[in-house]
Design an enzyme around this catalytic site. Structure first.
Site, PDB file in Angstrom:
ATOM      1  N   SER A  93       0.874  -1.051   0.094  1.00  0.00           N
ATOM      2  CA  SER A  93      -0.080  -0.130   0.102  1.00  0.00           C
ATOM      3  C   SER A  93       0.772   1.244   0.054  1.00  0.00           C
ATOM      4  CB  SER A  93      -0.755   0.047   1.394  1.00  0.00           C
ATOM      5  OG  SER A  93      -1.631   1.197   1.319  1.00  0.00           O
ATOM      6  N   TYR A 122      -2.068   0.306  10.918  1.00  0.00           N
ATOM      7  CA  TYR A 122      -2.288  -0.188   9.313  1.00  0.00           C
ATOM      8  C   TYR A 122      -0.785   0.128   8.674  1.00  0.00           C
ATOM      9  CZ  TYR A 122      -3.869  -0.606   4.759  1.00  0.00           C
ATOM     10  OH  TYR A 122      -4.039  -1.083   3.454  1.00  0.00           O
TER      11      TYR A 122
HETATM   12  P1  NDP Z   1     -11.614  -5.437   0.557  1.00  0.00           P
HETATM   13  O1  NDP Z   1     -12.126  -5.348   1.846  1.00  0.00           O
HETATM   14  O2  NDP Z   1     -12.623  -5.251  -0.605  1.00  0.00           O
HETATM   15  O3  NDP Z   1     -11.256  -6.914   0.363  1.00  0.00           O
HETATM   16  C1  NDP Z   1     -10.425  -7.517   1.424  1.00  0.00           C
HETATM   17  C2  NDP Z   1     -10.086  -9.038   1.019  1.00  0.00           C
HETATM   18  O4  NDP Z   1      -9.543  -9.626   2.211  1.00  0.00           O
HETATM   19  C3  NDP Z   1     -11.517  -9.810   0.999  1.00  0.00           C
HETATM   20  O5  NDP Z   1     -11.871 -10.619   0.019  1.00  0.00           O
HETATM   21  C4  NDP Z   1     -11.587 -10.532   2.532  1.00  0.00           C
HETATM   22  O6  NDP Z   1     -12.242 -11.738   2.524  1.00  0.00           O
HETATM   23  C5  NDP Z   1     -10.034 -10.927   2.796  1.00  0.00           C
HETATM   24  N1  NDP Z   1      -9.766 -11.089   4.062  1.00  0.00           N
HETATM   25  C6  NDP Z   1      -9.783  -9.958   5.195  1.00  0.00           C
HETATM   26  N2  NDP Z   1      -9.451 -10.487   6.198  1.00  0.00           N
HETATM   27  C7  NDP Z   1      -9.232 -11.840   6.072  1.00  0.00           C
HETATM   28  C8  NDP Z   1      -8.850 -12.851   6.795  1.00  0.00           C
HETATM   29  N3  NDP Z   1      -8.856 -12.893   8.269  1.00  0.00           N
HETATM   30  N4  NDP Z   1      -8.676 -14.168   6.433  1.00  0.00           N
HETATM   31  C9  NDP Z   1      -8.828 -14.107   5.048  1.00  0.00           C
HETATM   32  N5  NDP Z   1      -9.192 -13.308   4.300  1.00  0.00           N
HETATM   33  C10 NDP Z   1      -9.323 -12.210   4.634  1.00  0.00           C
HETATM   34  O7  NDP Z   1     -10.374  -4.642   0.205  1.00  0.00           O
HETATM   35  P2  NDP Z   1      -9.450  -4.383  -0.954  1.00  0.00           P
HETATM   36  O8  NDP Z   1      -9.691  -5.126  -1.915  1.00  0.00           O
HETATM   37  O9  NDP Z   1      -9.338  -2.984  -1.006  1.00  0.00           O
HETATM   38  O10 NDP Z   1      -8.071  -4.861  -0.166  1.00  0.00           O
HETATM   39  C11 NDP Z   1      -7.079  -5.899  -0.733  1.00  0.00           C
HETATM   40  C12 NDP Z   1      -5.794  -5.421  -0.451  1.00  0.00           C
HETATM   41  O11 NDP Z   1      -5.494  -4.356  -0.794  1.00  0.00           O
HETATM   42  C13 NDP Z   1      -5.798  -5.397   1.108  1.00  0.00           C
HETATM   43  O12 NDP Z   1      -4.324  -5.982   1.437  1.00  0.00           O
HETATM   44  C14 NDP Z   1      -5.612  -3.888   1.438  1.00  0.00           C
HETATM   45  O13 NDP Z   1      -4.671  -3.644   2.475  1.00  0.00           O
HETATM   46  C15 NDP Z   1      -4.597  -3.483   0.018  1.00  0.00           C
HETATM   47  N6  NDP Z   1      -5.091  -2.168  -0.286  1.00  0.00           N
HETATM   48  C16 NDP Z   1      -6.089  -1.592  -0.470  1.00  0.00           C
HETATM   49  C17 NDP Z   1      -6.282  -0.177  -0.845  1.00  0.00           C
HETATM   50  C18 NDP Z   1      -7.436   0.382  -1.154  1.00  0.00           C
HETATM   51  O14 NDP Z   1      -7.518   1.730  -1.258  1.00  0.00           O
HETATM   52  N7  NDP Z   1      -8.674  -0.273  -1.072  1.00  0.00           N
HETATM   53  C19 NDP Z   1      -4.928   0.582  -1.108  1.00  0.00           C
HETATM   54  C20 NDP Z   1      -3.840  -0.074  -0.841  1.00  0.00           C
HETATM   55  C21 NDP Z   1      -3.831  -1.456  -0.407  1.00  0.00           C
HETATM   56  P3  NDP Z   1     -13.333 -12.331   3.480  1.00  0.00           P
HETATM   57  O15 NDP Z   1     -13.774 -11.249   4.441  1.00  0.00           O
HETATM   58  O16 NDP Z   1     -14.156 -13.113   2.840  1.00  0.00           O
HETATM   59  O17 NDP Z   1     -12.333 -13.365   4.267  1.00  0.00           O
HETATM   60  C1  8X3 Z   2      -5.026   1.916   1.631  1.00  0.00           C
HETATM   61  C2  8X3 Z   2      -4.870   3.022   1.344  1.00  0.00           C
HETATM   62  O1  8X3 Z   2      -4.477   5.390   2.159  1.00  0.00           O
HETATM   63  O2  8X3 Z   2      -6.167   4.200   3.277  1.00  0.00           O
HETATM   64  O3  8X3 Z   2      -3.836   1.025   1.800  1.00  0.00           O
HETATM   65  O4  8X3 Z   2      -4.076   3.576   3.560  1.00  0.00           O
HETATM   66  S1  8X3 Z   2      -4.621   4.205   2.659  1.00  0.00           S
END
Ligand code: NDP
Ligand code: 8X3
Length: 250
Positions: free
Chosen positions: A138, A151
């Protein structure tokens, strides 16, 4: 030959879009997540394009991670690409007000979960002397912002582990790289704000955030480079975002 990709966090957002694009590009897919209903729906959708296997486990649960990955049927057992994507932010509070359960969740899921899944998959890559691990970091792993404390720390750990894995797995010809997105509109903010959809929607107001498909496209590009090319570290922001807290809103 058809390749197999294991995607964690495939029930939503970036992971789901990645599974979709890889399935349409002839990868066999192992979909992982906790929400079985969503895994089932996505399995049905993607089965039109490719072979799909689902694994429902919590990445925090060491035994479940190893049992699940060891249970993968022969047809999917050779994992060419591991997308370490499962993760979330929990809370956005100054350090002095932080909730201990939120801290545990972020460290246990974003850091330890990524380690457990990697540890379960890496031996077969070492044995074959090939494989590709993509760690979803991220912008929060490259800089720190107010109230982002734990985070940001968890994503800085992902950045460190990405570099460390690349070094340790270098003798085995395994590609390791990270993609570090800025703001992507997914369920991320709903999770961070514990279901407060209004607060979550405000995060993306007044600018065009990245869409999960934007990151998925890039992941497809990264995995489809010739094998001698390893995209090691990539930061991807919406055009409206210059840094974690610098956003040009209308
Ligand atoms: P979402 O919340 O849409 O998706 C998160 C996914 O992670 C879900 O499929 C969830 O599945 C899974 N997950 C969460 N906790 C667990 C767990 N304990 N065990 C197994 N699976 C888990 O978020 P994003 O798609 O945005 O996030 C995906 C990645 O991208 C993360 O690592 C996030 O930190 C990163 N990210 C996101 C950004 C953003 O702005 N959205 C920016 C930068 C990075 P389920 O609940 O079914 O288990
Ligand atoms: C997700 C993006 O800026 O909320 O990793 O940390 S931010």
């Amino acid at each position: 030959m058809t390749k197999t990709a294991l995607v964690t966090g495939a029930t939503s957002g970036i992971g789901k879009a990645t599974a979709q694009i890889l399935a349409k590009n002839n990868y066999k897919i192992i979909l992982c997540g906790r929400r079985e209903d969503r895994l089932e729906v996505l399995e049905k959708e993607l089965s039109k394009f490719t072979e799909v296997h689902t694994l429902s486990f919590d990445v925090r649960d060491k035994k479940a991670v190893f049992d699940s990955i060891n249970s993968i049927p022969e047809a999917f057992a050779k994992i060419d690409v591991l997308i370490n994507n499962a993760g979330n932010a929990h809370g956005l509070d100054p350090i002095q007000n932080g909730d201990l359960d939120d801290w545990d969740a972020m460290i246990d899921i974003n850091v330890k979960g990524l380690l457990y899944v990697s540890k379960a998959v890496i031996p077969q890559m070492i044995e074959r002397k090939s494989g590709h691990i993509i760690n979803i970091g991220s912008i929060a792993g490259k800089e720190v912002y107010p109230n982002g404390n734990v985070y940001c720390a968890s994503k800085h750990a992902v950045d460190a582990l990405n570099q460390a894995m690349r070094m340790d797995l270098n003798p085995y010809g395994i590609r390791v790289g990270a993609i570090h997105p800025g703001a992507v509109e997914t369920e991320f903010s709903e999770v961070r704000f514990k279901g407060d959809t209004e607060k979550a929607a405000n995060v993306y107001k007044g600018f065009e955030p990245l869409h999960p498909e934007d990151i998925a496209d890039i992941i497809h590009f990264v995995v489809s480079r010739p094998y001698h090319v390893n995209i090691a570290d990539l930061m991807v922001l919406p055009t409206a975002q210059a840094a974690a807290t610098i956003l040009k809103r209308d």
